[in-house]
Design a protein around this motif. Structure first.
Motif, PDB file in Angstrom:
ATOM      1  N   THR A  14       5.185 -48.053 101.564  1.00  0.00           N
ATOM      2  CA  THR A  14       6.121 -47.647 100.633  1.00  0.00           C
ATOM      3  C   THR A  14       6.502 -49.051  99.733  1.00  0.00           C
ATOM      4  OG1 THR A  14       8.145 -46.392  99.852  1.00  0.00           O
ATOM      5  CG2 THR A  14       8.229 -47.739 101.998  1.00  0.00           C
ATOM      6  N   GLU A  15       6.473 -48.695  98.312  1.00  0.00           N
ATOM      7  CA  GLU A  15       7.286 -49.719  97.531  1.00  0.00           C
ATOM      8  C   GLU A  15       8.721 -49.335  97.137  1.00  0.00           C
ATOM      9  OE1 GLU A  15       3.429 -51.774  95.443  1.00  0.00           O
ATOM     10  OE2 GLU A  15       4.076 -49.997  94.505  1.00  0.00           O
ATOM     11  N   ASP A  16       9.287 -48.189  97.867  1.00  0.00           N
ATOM     12  CA  ASP A  16      10.761 -48.006  97.365  1.00  0.00           C
ATOM     13  C   ASP A  16      11.499 -48.603  98.541  1.00  0.00           C
ATOM     14  OD1 ASP A  16       9.586 -45.986  95.525  1.00  0.00           O
ATOM     15  OD2 ASP A  16      10.253 -44.411  96.890  1.00  0.00           O
ATOM     16  N   ARG A  17      12.617 -48.938  97.699  1.00  0.00           N
ATOM     17  CA  ARG A  17      13.682 -49.806  98.633  1.00  0.00           C
ATOM     18  C   ARG A  17      14.984 -49.364  98.591  1.00  0.00           C
ATOM     19  NH1 ARG A  17       9.508 -51.169 100.029  1.00  0.00           N
ATOM     20  NH2 ARG A  17       8.319 -53.307 100.045  1.00  0.00           N
ATOM     21  N   ILE A  18      15.618 -49.196  99.563  1.00  0.00           N
ATOM     22  CA  ILE A  18      17.250 -48.734  99.616  1.00  0.00           C
ATOM     23  C   ILE A  18      17.860 -49.871 100.265  1.00  0.00           C
ATOM     24  CG2 ILE A  18      18.766 -47.174 100.747  1.00  0.00           C
ATOM     25  CD1 ILE A  18      16.400 -45.214 100.856  1.00  0.00           C
ATOM     26  N   ARG A  19      18.994 -50.143  99.676  1.00  0.00           N
ATOM     27  CA  ARG A  19      20.107 -51.067 100.437  1.00  0.00           C
ATOM     28  C   ARG A  19      21.505 -50.392 100.283  1.00  0.00           C
ATOM     29  NH1 ARG A  19      16.081 -53.118 100.973  1.00  0.00           N
ATOM     30  NH2 ARG A  19      15.381 -55.454 100.900  1.00  0.00           N
ATOM     31  N   VAL A  26      21.935 -49.149  96.464  1.00  0.00           N
ATOM     32  CA  VAL A  26      20.774 -49.451  95.678  1.00  0.00           C
ATOM     33  C   VAL A  26      19.435 -48.819  96.067  1.00  0.00           C
ATOM     34  CG1 VAL A  26      19.672 -51.367  94.573  1.00  0.00           C
ATOM     35  CG2 VAL A  26      22.100 -51.867  95.256  1.00  0.00           C
ATOM     36  N   VAL A  27      18.890 -48.293  94.937  1.00  0.00           N
ATOM     37  CA  VAL A  27      17.625 -47.640  95.292  1.00  0.00           C
ATOM     38  C   VAL A  27      16.654 -48.048  94.088  1.00  0.00           C
ATOM     39  CG1 VAL A  27      16.427 -45.386  95.523  1.00  0.00           C
ATOM     40  CG2 VAL A  27      18.839 -45.619  96.317  1.00  0.00           C
ATOM     41  N   LEU A  28      15.582 -48.635  94.493  1.00  0.00           N
ATOM     42  CA  LEU A  28      14.428 -49.069  93.737  1.00  0.00           C
ATOM     43  C   LEU A  28      13.096 -48.445  93.864  1.00  0.00           C
ATOM     44  CD1 LEU A  28      15.515 -52.970  93.789  1.00  0.00           C
ATOM     45  CD2 LEU A  28      16.251 -51.217  92.345  1.00  0.00           C
ATOM     46  N   ASP A  29      12.300 -48.246  92.957  1.00  0.00           N
ATOM     47  CA  ASP A  29      11.018 -47.882  93.099  1.00  0.00           C
ATOM     48  C   ASP A  29      10.088 -48.804  92.453  1.00  0.00           C
ATOM     49  OD1 ASP A  29       8.731 -46.438  92.987  1.00  0.00           O
ATOM     50  OD2 ASP A  29       9.104 -44.506  92.043  1.00  0.00           O
ATOM     51  N   GLY A  30       9.335 -49.832  93.403  1.00  0.00           N
ATOM     52  CA  GLY A  30       8.715 -50.571  92.903  1.00  0.00           C
ATOM     53  C   GLY A  30       7.216 -49.995  91.783  1.00  0.00           C
ATOM     54  N   VAL A  31       6.896 -50.726  90.988  1.00  0.00           N
ATOM     55  CA  VAL A  31       6.086 -50.516  90.093  1.00  0.00           C
ATOM     56  C   VAL A  31       4.981 -51.806  90.062  1.00  0.00           C
ATOM     57  CG1 VAL A  31       5.245 -49.912  87.520  1.00  0.00           C
ATOM     58  CG2 VAL A  31       7.527 -49.209  88.546  1.00  0.00           C
ATOM     59  N   THR A  35      -1.945 -56.774  86.158  1.00  0.00           N
ATOM     60  CA  THR A  35      -2.614 -58.166  86.035  1.00  0.00           C
ATOM     61  C   THR A  35      -2.020 -58.991  87.161  1.00  0.00           C
ATOM     62  OG1 THR A  35      -1.423 -58.679  84.312  1.00  0.00           O
ATOM     63  CG2 THR A  35      -3.462 -57.590  83.773  1.00  0.00           C
ATOM     64  N   ARG A  36      -0.871 -58.611  87.768  1.00  0.00           N
ATOM     65  CA  ARG A  36      -0.105 -59.514  88.701  1.00  0.00           C
ATOM     66  C   ARG A  36      -0.913 -60.286  89.735  1.00  0.00           C
ATOM     67  NH1 ARG A  36      -2.209 -56.799  92.009  1.00  0.00           N
ATOM     68  NH2 ARG A  36      -1.355 -55.061  93.244  1.00  0.00           N
ATOM     69  N   PRO A  37      -0.532 -61.187  90.557  1.00  0.00           N
ATOM     70  CA  PRO A  37      -1.320 -61.615  91.334  1.00  0.00           C
ATOM     71  C   PRO A  37      -1.419 -60.606  92.673  1.00  0.00           C
ATOM     72  CG  PRO A  37       0.079 -63.636  90.817  1.00  0.00           C
ATOM     73  CD  PRO A  37       0.510 -62.018  89.959  1.00  0.00           C
ATOM     74  N   PRO A  38      -2.145 -60.506  93.466  1.00  0.00           N
ATOM     75  CA  PRO A  38      -2.075 -59.411  94.457  1.00  0.00           C
ATOM     76  C   PRO A  38      -1.004 -59.720  95.370  1.00  0.00           C
ATOM     77  CG  PRO A  38      -3.919 -61.101  95.007  1.00  0.00           C
ATOM     78  CD  PRO A  38      -3.307 -61.376  93.722  1.00  0.00           C
ATOM     79  N   ASP A  39      -0.139 -60.796  95.828  1.00  0.00           N
ATOM     80  CA  ASP A  39       0.750 -60.957  96.621  1.00  0.00           C
ATOM     81  C   ASP A  39       2.038 -60.431  95.895  1.00  0.00           C
ATOM     82  OD1 ASP A  39       0.773 -63.136  94.967  1.00  0.00           O
ATOM     83  OD2 ASP A  39       1.707 -64.395  96.400  1.00  0.00           O
ATOM     84  N   ARG A  40       2.140 -60.215  94.779  1.00  0.00           N
ATOM     85  CA  ARG A  40       3.440 -59.586  93.965  1.00  0.00           C
ATOM     86  C   ARG A  40       3.279 -58.366  93.414  1.00  0.00           C
ATOM     87  NH1 ARG A  40       5.671 -65.007  90.549  1.00  0.00           N
ATOM     88  NH2 ARG A  40       5.980 -66.327  92.560  1.00  0.00           N
ATOM     89  N   ASP A  41       3.094 -57.609  94.344  1.00  0.00           N
ATOM     90  CA  ASP A  41       3.113 -56.050  93.891  1.00  0.00           C
ATOM     91  C   ASP A  41       4.574 -55.612  93.735  1.00  0.00           C
ATOM     92  OD1 ASP A  41       4.197 -55.558  96.402  1.00  0.00           O
ATOM     93  OD2 ASP A  41       2.645 -54.740  97.206  1.00  0.00           O
TER      94      ASP A  41
END
Length: 233
Positions: A14-19, A26-31, A35-41
């Protein structure tokens, strides 16, 4: 009482995050950038933004400025470039003895339940989705805004406030959960306020499995990450 439930789309992390903090969530949904580096998703970005917000969200600063400052910190620390950075939707709920404040940026709504049901949602992305070149409208006036590498996005977030005594519950949901209400019609917001959260996530997954060709519910992917928080006074 604060309840949470989350799960990734099948076969992926998952790329969603809860704090959850003493006076905020805080609730985030990663996008993920194309073109980003593969380690920065999207998950990488969402983790760092969530941690930065968790560090500062208990201050008395307006939530829009808190988000702008958090984005600024990430840009400086990681040399992020607008238009070539991972990003995240954002929702924040913060409270004190008198007031509940909410912030919504992109498609992670906040719903407050009191005498009425108040849905705070940012529909600017949904309003643009028929555009085949939608990315050109990212973080631009007249387009849609998302937490990425431009702190102005934080200042463009939508906000709401309520007297604490008037609100019984607040629900925050990423679009992998809100779709159960807004797109699939599996339950209403009022029903989600009462359902066991894990059961609600399972109902969404079951519905999506029943439509693997995306015919009943047109969508770009069969499953999305899911994260939901319910705050009960």
């Amino acid at each position: 009482m604060i309840e949470t439930a989350e799960q990734g789309a099948p076969g992926r992390v998952t790329e969603d995050r809860i704090r959850v903090l003493p006076n905020a969530v805080v609730v985030l949904d990663g996008v993920t950038s194309r073109t980003r580096p593969p380690d920065r998703d999207g998950g990488w970005y969402a983790t760092r933004l969530a941690d930065e917000l968790a560090r500062t969200v208990d201050a008395g600063t307006p939530l829009t400025e808190l988000l702008a400052q958090a984005i600024t910190s990430l840009v400086a620390e990681h040399d992020l470039v607008p238009g070539d950075s991972p990003a995240a939707t954002a929702a924040i709920v913060r409270w004190d003895d008198e007031t509940i404040d909410a912030l919504v940026l992109c498609d992670t709504p906040v719903v407050a339940f009191g005498r009425t049901t108040d849905v705070v949602e940012d529909t600017r992305l949904a309003d643009l989705r028929p555009d085949p070149d939608i990315l050109r409208w990212t973080n631009r006036p007249g387009g849609y805004w998302v937490a990425e590498a431009d702190p102005e996005a934080g200042r463009q977030a939508l906000t709401a406030s309520w007297p604490r005594e008037m609100i019984k519950k607040v629900v925050v949901a990423t679009d992998g959960v809100s779709c159960g209400v807004s797109e699939y019609g599996l339950f209403s917001w009022d029903e989600l306020a009462e359902l066991p959260l894990g059961a609600a996530l399972d109902r969404i997954r079951e519905a999506e499995r029943s439509d693997p060709e995306h015919i009943r519910w047109p969508r770009c992917k069969t499953h999305d990450d899911q994260a939901v928080v319910r705050i009960t006074a």
